[in-house]
Design a protein around this motif. Sequence first.
Motif, PDB file in Angstrom:
ATOM      1  N   MET A 197       0.847  -1.185   0.000  1.00  0.00           N
ATOM      2  CA  MET A 197       0.000   0.000   0.000  1.00  0.00           C
ATOM      3  C   MET A 197       0.887   1.241   0.000  1.00  0.00           C
ATOM      4  O   MET A 197       1.794   1.362   0.805  1.00  0.00           O
ATOM      5  N   THR A 198       0.655   2.139  -0.885  1.00  0.00           N
ATOM      6  CA  THR A 198       1.446   3.356  -0.937  1.00  0.00           C
ATOM      7  C   THR A 198       0.781   4.445  -0.110  1.00  0.00           C
ATOM      8  O   THR A 198      -0.424   4.492   0.032  1.00  0.00           O
ATOM      9  N   ASN A 199       1.605   5.297   0.433  1.00  0.00           N
ATOM     10  CA  ASN A 199       1.129   6.425   1.213  1.00  0.00           C
ATOM     11  C   ASN A 199       1.176   7.647   0.304  1.00  0.00           C
ATOM     12  O   ASN A 199       2.249   8.080  -0.105  1.00  0.00           O
ATOM     13  N   ASP A 200       0.026   8.205  -0.025  1.00  0.00           N
ATOM     14  CA  ASP A 200      -0.034   9.335  -0.952  1.00  0.00           C
ATOM     15  C   ASP A 200       0.758  10.543  -0.466  1.00  0.00           C
ATOM     16  O   ASP A 200       1.423  11.213  -1.246  1.00  0.00           O
ATOM     17  N   LEU A 201       0.689  10.836   0.838  1.00  0.00           N
ATOM     18  CA  LEU A 201       1.421  11.976   1.391  1.00  0.00           C
ATOM     19  C   LEU A 201       2.929  11.770   1.251  1.00  0.00           C
ATOM     20  O   LEU A 201       3.651  12.662   0.815  1.00  0.00           O
ATOM     21  N   ALA A 202       3.399  10.582   1.603  1.00  0.00           N
ATOM     22  CA  ALA A 202       4.828  10.285   1.496  1.00  0.00           C
ATOM     23  C   ALA A 202       5.295  10.378   0.042  1.00  0.00           C
ATOM     24  O   ALA A 202       6.355  10.951  -0.242  1.00  0.00           O
ATOM     25  N   THR A 203       4.514   9.851  -0.869  1.00  0.00           N
ATOM     26  CA  THR A 203       4.874   9.895  -2.289  1.00  0.00           C
ATOM     27  C   THR A 203       4.911  11.331  -2.793  1.00  0.00           C
ATOM     28  O   THR A 203       5.835  11.729  -3.502  1.00  0.00           O
ATOM     29  N   ARG A 204       3.913  12.108  -2.441  1.00  0.00           N
ATOM     30  CA  ARG A 204       3.876  13.515  -2.865  1.00  0.00           C
ATOM     31  C   ARG A 204       5.091  14.269  -2.324  1.00  0.00           C
ATOM     32  O   ARG A 204       5.763  15.000  -3.048  1.00  0.00           O
ATOM     33  N   ASN A 205       5.399  14.088  -1.029  1.00  0.00           N
ATOM     34  CA  ASN A 205       6.538  14.781  -0.425  1.00  0.00           C
ATOM     35  C   ASN A 205       7.856  14.334  -1.039  1.00  0.00           C
ATOM     36  O   ASN A 205       8.743  15.154  -1.294  1.00  0.00           O
ATOM     37  N   LYS A 206       7.988  13.042  -1.303  1.00  0.00           N
ATOM     38  CA  LYS A 206       9.201  12.523  -1.946  1.00  0.00           C
ATOM     39  C   LYS A 206       9.387  13.186  -3.313  1.00  0.00           C
ATOM     40  O   LYS A 206      10.482  13.643  -3.645  1.00  0.00           O
ATOM     41  N   ASN A 207       8.318  13.262  -4.090  1.00  0.00           N
ATOM     42  CA  ASN A 207       8.404  13.869  -5.419  1.00  0.00           C
ATOM     43  C   ASN A 207       8.740  15.353  -5.351  1.00  0.00           C
ATOM     44  O   ASN A 207       9.512  15.861  -6.174  1.00  0.00           O
ATOM     45  N   LEU A 208       8.186  16.064  -4.377  1.00  0.00           N
ATOM     46  CA  LEU A 208       8.506  17.488  -4.215  1.00  0.00           C
ATOM     47  C   LEU A 208       9.987  17.689  -3.910  1.00  0.00           C
ATOM     48  O   LEU A 208      10.646  18.549  -4.490  1.00  0.00           O
ATOM     49  N   VAL A 209      10.521  16.890  -2.979  1.00  0.00           N
ATOM     50  CA  VAL A 209      11.938  17.016  -2.610  1.00  0.00           C
ATOM     51  C   VAL A 209      12.830  16.674  -3.800  1.00  0.00           C
ATOM     52  O   VAL A 209      13.783  17.403  -4.101  1.00  0.00           O
ATOM     53  N   LEU A 210      12.528  15.587  -4.498  1.00  0.00           N
ATOM     54  CA  LEU A 210      13.348  15.202  -5.648  1.00  0.00           C
ATOM     55  C   LEU A 210      13.300  16.248  -6.760  1.00  0.00           C
ATOM     56  O   LEU A 210      14.318  16.543  -7.382  1.00  0.00           O
ATOM     57  N   GLN A 211      12.141  16.835  -6.992  1.00  0.00           N
ATOM     58  CA  GLN A 211      12.031  17.898  -7.999  1.00  0.00           C
ATOM     59  C   GLN A 211      12.861  19.111  -7.580  1.00  0.00           C
ATOM     60  O   GLN A 211      13.576  19.700  -8.394  1.00  0.00           O
ATOM     61  N   GLY A 212      12.786  19.492  -6.303  1.00  0.00           N
ATOM     62  CA  GLY A 212      13.569  20.620  -5.807  1.00  0.00           C
ATOM     63  C   GLY A 212      15.064  20.376  -5.921  1.00  0.00           C
ATOM     64  O   GLY A 212      15.822  21.262  -6.325  1.00  0.00           O
ATOM     65  N   LEU A 213      15.511  19.152  -5.585  1.00  0.00           N
ATOM     66  CA  LEU A 213      16.933  18.819  -5.700  1.00  0.00           C
ATOM     67  C   LEU A 213      17.385  18.823  -7.153  1.00  0.00           C
ATOM     68  O   LEU A 213      18.484  19.289  -7.467  1.00  0.00           O
ATOM     69  N   ALA A 214      16.552  18.329  -8.038  1.00  0.00           N
ATOM     70  CA  ALA A 214      16.905  18.310  -9.467  1.00  0.00           C
ATOM     71  C   ALA A 214      17.063  19.730 -10.001  1.00  0.00           C
ATOM     72  O   ALA A 214      18.023  20.026 -10.721  1.00  0.00           O
ATOM     73  N   GLU A 215      16.144  20.609  -9.638  1.00  0.00           N
ATOM     74  CA  GLU A 215      16.246  22.003 -10.097  1.00  0.00           C
ATOM     75  C   GLU A 215      17.490  22.675  -9.517  1.00  0.00           C
ATOM     76  O   GLU A 215      18.188  23.416 -10.210  1.00  0.00           O
ATOM     77  N   PHE A 216      17.778  22.410  -8.231  1.00  0.00           N
ATOM     78  CA  PHE A 216      18.966  22.976  -7.606  1.00  0.00           C
ATOM     79  C   PHE A 216      20.228  22.464  -8.308  1.00  0.00           C
ATOM     80  O   PHE A 216      21.152  23.237  -8.583  1.00  0.00           O
ATOM     81  N   ALA A 217      20.267  21.171  -8.611  1.00  0.00           N
ATOM     82  CA  ALA A 217      21.430  20.587  -9.288  1.00  0.00           C
ATOM     83  C   ALA A 217      21.638  21.193 -10.674  1.00  0.00           C
ATOM     84  O   ALA A 217      22.760  21.231 -11.171  1.00  0.00           O
ATOM     85  N   GLU A 218      20.560  21.697 -11.289  1.00  0.00           N
ATOM     86  CA  GLU A 218      20.664  22.350 -12.594  1.00  0.00           C
ATOM     87  C   GLU A 218      21.009  23.832 -12.465  1.00  0.00           C
ATOM     88  O   GLU A 218      21.102  24.543 -13.458  1.00  0.00           O
ATOM     89  N   GLY A 219      21.174  24.316 -11.236  1.00  0.00           N
ATOM     90  CA  GLY A 219      21.578  25.702 -11.020  1.00  0.00           C
ATOM     91  C   GLY A 219      20.442  26.664 -10.758  1.00  0.00           C
ATOM     92  O   GLY A 219      20.665  27.873 -10.658  1.00  0.00           O
ATOM     93  N   SER A 220      19.224  26.176 -10.634  1.00  0.00           N
ATOM     94  CA  SER A 220      18.075  27.048 -10.395  1.00  0.00           C
ATOM     95  C   SER A 220      17.733  27.100  -8.908  1.00  0.00           C
ATOM     96  O   SER A 220      17.606  26.065  -8.263  1.00  0.00           O
ATOM     97  N   LEU A 221      17.570  28.308  -8.394  1.00  0.00           N
ATOM     98  CA  LEU A 221      17.154  28.481  -6.999  1.00  0.00           C
ATOM     99  C   LEU A 221      15.650  28.699  -6.888  1.00  0.00           C
ATOM    100  O   LEU A 221      15.107  28.713  -5.792  1.00  0.00           O
ATOM    101  N   ASP A 222      14.967  28.840  -8.016  1.00  0.00           N
ATOM    102  CA  ASP A 222      13.525  29.091  -8.003  1.00  0.00           C
ATOM    103  C   ASP A 222      12.757  27.955  -7.340  1.00  0.00           C
ATOM    104  O   ASP A 222      11.829  28.189  -6.565  1.00  0.00           O
ATOM    105  N   GLY A 223      13.131  26.714  -7.648  1.00  0.00           N
ATOM    106  CA  GLY A 223      12.461  25.569  -7.049  1.00  0.00           C
ATOM    107  C   GLY A 223      12.644  25.526  -5.550  1.00  0.00           C
ATOM    108  O   GLY A 223      11.708  25.227  -4.801  1.00  0.00           O
ATOM    109  N   MET A 224      13.850  25.853  -5.088  1.00  0.00           N
ATOM    110  CA  MET A 224      14.122  25.867  -3.659  1.00  0.00           C
ATOM    111  C   MET A 224      13.311  26.971  -2.983  1.00  0.00           C
ATOM    112  O   MET A 224      12.711  26.755  -1.928  1.00  0.00           O
ATOM    113  N   ARG A 225      13.264  28.116  -3.605  1.00  0.00           N
ATOM    114  CA  ARG A 225      12.514  29.249  -3.040  1.00  0.00           C
ATOM    115  C   ARG A 225      11.028  28.895  -2.929  1.00  0.00           C
ATOM    116  O   ARG A 225      10.375  29.210  -1.943  1.00  0.00           O
ATOM    117  N   ALA A 226      10.486  28.209  -3.917  1.00  0.00           N
ATOM    118  CA  ALA A 226       9.072  27.829  -3.898  1.00  0.00           C
ATOM    119  C   ALA A 226       8.789  26.704  -2.912  1.00  0.00           C
ATOM    120  O   ALA A 226       7.679  26.588  -2.409  1.00  0.00           O
TER     121      ALA A 226
END
Length: 125
Positions: A1-30
């Motif tokens: 059984m997947t936890n929707d909250l955990a999955t959503r939070n995991k995806n948000l963090v991974l998206q933020g890290l990916a944007e940061f790794a590409e040099g963008s601070l906009d994702g981190m700020r948001a």
Amino acid sequence: MTNDLATRNKNLVLQGLAEFAEGSLDGMRALLDENFREHAPGNPAGRDAFIEFTANSPVATAKLDIKRVIADDDYVAVHYHLIPQHDARGAAVIDVWRLVDGLITEHWHVLQPVPDEEQIPNGMF
């Protein structure tokens, strides 16, 4: 059984890290709450202070080689190999992020320099 909250939070963090790794601070700020709380020694609290600190630190130009991500409701732990420029061994890092309503509200981390290979016969990762 997947936890929707955990999955959503995991995806948000991974998206933020990916944007940061590409040099963008906009994702981190948001993604960071305005009253972001930092628990790592030497890192400032508060969204704007943390972003400025991070943008001017060696991590801003380092490679982040993510090894695993563990999510549990409000908490997301990311285990990765941080490889700064001019330091091929880098460090093993575990960041723990706490999210509330889709925003990161707190952060903890543990950092260990990667030693010579002969000191870690089973590897760091």
